[in-house]
Design an enzyme around this catalytic site. Sequence first.
Site: not given
Length: 286
Positions: A72, A164, A213, A222, A225
């Site tokens: 993350c 992703h 997400e 994100c 992302g």
Amino acid sequence: MKKFTKWQGCGNDFVLFDCLQDDIEDYASVARKVCDRHYGVGADGILVVLPSAQADFRMRIFNTDGSEAEMCGNGIRCFARYLYDFGLTKETRFTVETGAGILVPEIVLEGGKVKGVKVDMGEPHLLGEEIPVVGFDGSKVIDKSMSVDGQEYHFTAVSMGNPHCVIFVDDAEKFPIYELGHKFEEHALFPKKTNTEFVEVKDRQHVRMRVWERGAAVTLACGTGSCATVVAGILNGKLDRDAATEVELDGGKLSIHWANDNHVFMTGPAELVFSGELADCEACVC
Ligand SMILES: N[C@H](CCC[C@H](N)C(=O)O)C(=O)O
């Protein structure tokens, strides 16, 4: 009673539990309970601080649905600030063991104050089996076609430890992300599901990105992302690689640079919102 700190990075928010001394019995259950914005604290996920035999610290991250993610980006910036602001390290640069490998956050100081956090997010993974994407073993997944609700979309898949699916669109504000996001998340192409980024290229150093997400639905930002977005933009010839790209998200802006050493560097904010104690949480046996 289990103490916690609440953090946010570009509006992507987390409840952080320091489990260096005492652990939590059931992370998934705690994540589902604590992330609920009515019956819990409210967050997009929980972050857990743990000891590591391979790095200075270990970070685990669980989404609102209780699923564990490999990594993350907004979370590791908040994680790094916790360690620095709460005195668990005096270093401004340290190593963190994650599901995406050992990553290196750096506290960015300006005039003796924390301005933000820069993270070496490691290298992107581009082969189908690494992401994973079904049917692309041994090859990159760049500008491929997928069908959602009978509509064809061109996508590029990138892993930053977590999967992703990057979709370039004409107008990110107008894309029906709430209606379609979960159909991308659960698409059969992605056996581990996927995060999906809907990206409007503003110029060769600036994109507008919105995200659905995996395990958390629409969030305001994100970090992984944003890294995947810039890598996909460069692979598709839409962005330049010689300088950082600004990723403009619903909740703020991140600076992303896919450097020539193949490492992706993310720089952005991480702020403490409040500290607290859970009133009762049977799954927080410590
Ligand atoms: N939902 C993501 C994890 C959180 C990633 C995001 N919040 C970030 O800042 O990178 C997943 O299941 O892969």
